[in-house]
Enzyme design. Structure first.
Site, short mmCIF file in Angstrom:
data_model
loop_
_atom_site.label_atom_id
_atom_site.label_comp_id
_atom_site.label_asym_id
_atom_site.label_seq_id
_atom_site.Cartn_x
_atom_site.Cartn_y
_atom_site.Cartn_z
N HIS A 1 -14.98 0.30 0.03
CA HIS A 1 -13.87 -0.63 0.27
C HIS A 1 -12.68 0.03 0.95
O HIS A 1 -11.57 -0.51 0.91
CB HIS A 1 -13.44 -1.27 -1.06
N GLN B 1 -16.49 2.09 -5.17
CA GLN B 1 -15.76 0.88 -4.78
C GLN B 1 -14.26 1.15 -4.75
O GLN B 1 -13.49 0.33 -4.27
CB GLN B 1 -16.04 -0.24 -5.77
N ASN B 2 -13.84 2.30 -5.28
CA ASN B 2 -12.43 2.60 -5.42
C ASN B 2 -11.84 3.10 -4.11
O ASN B 2 -12.49 3.83 -3.35
CB ASN B 2 -12.21 3.64 -6.51
N VAL B 3 -10.57 2.76 -3.88
CA VAL B 3 -9.90 3.22 -2.66
C VAL B 3 -9.12 4.50 -2.91
O VAL B 3 -8.57 5.07 -1.96
CB VAL B 3 -8.97 2.12 -2.09
N ASP B 4 -9.06 4.96 -4.16
CA ASP B 4 -8.35 6.22 -4.44
C ASP B 4 -9.20 7.41 -4.01
O ASP B 4 -10.37 7.28 -3.66
CB ASP B 4 -7.98 6.31 -5.92
N GLY C 1 -18.50 2.30 -14.71
CA GLY C 1 -17.22 1.62 -14.70
C GLY C 1 -17.12 0.43 -13.78
O GLY C 1 -16.09 0.24 -13.11
N THR C 2 -18.16 -0.39 -13.74
CA THR C 2 -18.10 -1.60 -12.93
C THR C 2 -18.81 -2.73 -13.64
O THR C 2 -19.77 -2.52 -14.39
CB THR C 2 -18.73 -1.36 -11.53
N SER C 3 -18.35 -3.94 -13.38
CA SER C 3 -18.88 -5.13 -14.06
C SER C 3 -20.21 -5.59 -13.49
O SER C 3 -20.88 -6.45 -14.07
CB SER C 3 -17.87 -6.28 -13.96
N TYR D 1 0.82 -1.21 0.00
CA TYR D 1 0.00 0.00 0.00
C TYR D 1 0.86 1.27 0.00
O TYR D 1 0.42 2.31 -0.51
CB TYR D 1 -1.02 -0.04 1.15
#
Length: 232
Positions: free
Chosen positions: A104, A86-89, A177-179, A53
């Site tokens: 997340h 859902q992104n950690v950025d 931008g997600t499946s 990380y």
């Protein structure tokens, strides 16, 4: 003002040069996912987790928000916008989005191993390490070790309930931008009211119910089209 709720995934950050989670063959940045993103992995080798990380944070410093991130900020002029990511950025925040809920976790934060309510944004003068890097020896002001503020595999997703509540309040619900195969995040689509306008932006969209308006484009192009649609 109508409520516009966005559920964003890795695809919105990919155009900023951020490698998507598990790009290929169960790897993330060439590491086995379960080694660097699972509860067992952290227990097995916490030093590897810290180093991994640290590397992601160093890369994130050079990443910049893209037109999709900025487009969502533009929509705040006309709607009450909440982003569930859902992104950690932190690209949504750096673009200027005011209301962002991370499912997340957050890459630029760490938390105490003894009390998960003690969360610290890096860099942080309260930690024994002052920069963006942490280690197994990093301590918080209480003398306790810290860990990445990330929801690992095998751990609960604490923000899923507030995310579902936001989805239920949507007049307009947008997936970007997600499946739509990673749960529980994928379930948010089904919490949007049936009378809500629902949009799905992805260059390779998954199958969705017929009431969903699919925009089969990248995040930047798709958000541009979304703005044109909503402006009418």
């Amino acid at each position: 003002m109508k409520n516009l709720v966005v559920s964003s995934g890795a695809g919105i950050s990919a155009e900023s040069g951020v490698k998507t989670f598990r790009d290929a063959d169960g790897l993330w940045e060439n590491y086995p996912v379960m080694d660097v993103a699972s509860h067992d992995g952290f227990l097995r080798d916490p030093a590897l987790i810290h180093n991994f990380y640290n590397m992601l944070r160093a890369k994130m410093v050079n990443a910049q928000p893209n037109a999709a991130h900025y487009g969502l900020v533009e929509l705040e002029k006309y709607f009450n916008v909440n982003v569930i990511t859902q992104n950690v950025d932190d690209l949504h925040e750096r673009a200027g989005s005011k209301n962002v809920l991370h499912l997340h976790g957050e890459l630029m934060k760490v938390r105490s191993l003894k009390d998960e309510s003690r969360v610290y944004k890096l860099p942080c003068d309260e930690l024994t390490d002052k920069g963006l890097e942490t280690s197994v020896d990093t301590r918080d002001p209480y003398g306790d070790p810290v860990r990445p503020h990330i929801v690992f595999f095998q751990e609960a997703v604490p923000n899923i309930e507030p995310a579902c509540e936001l989805a239920q309040q949507a007049d307009i619900f947008v997936v970007i931008g997600t499946s739509l195969v990673v749960y529980p995040a994928a379930s948010l689509l089904h919490y949007a009211p049936r009378n809500a306008e629902v949009y799905y932006i992805d260059p390779r969209p998954s199958a969705v119910p017929s009431y969903v308006h699919v925009i089969p484009k990248t995040a930047t192009e798709g958000v541009k089209e979304l703005i044109e649609i909503l402006s009418k």
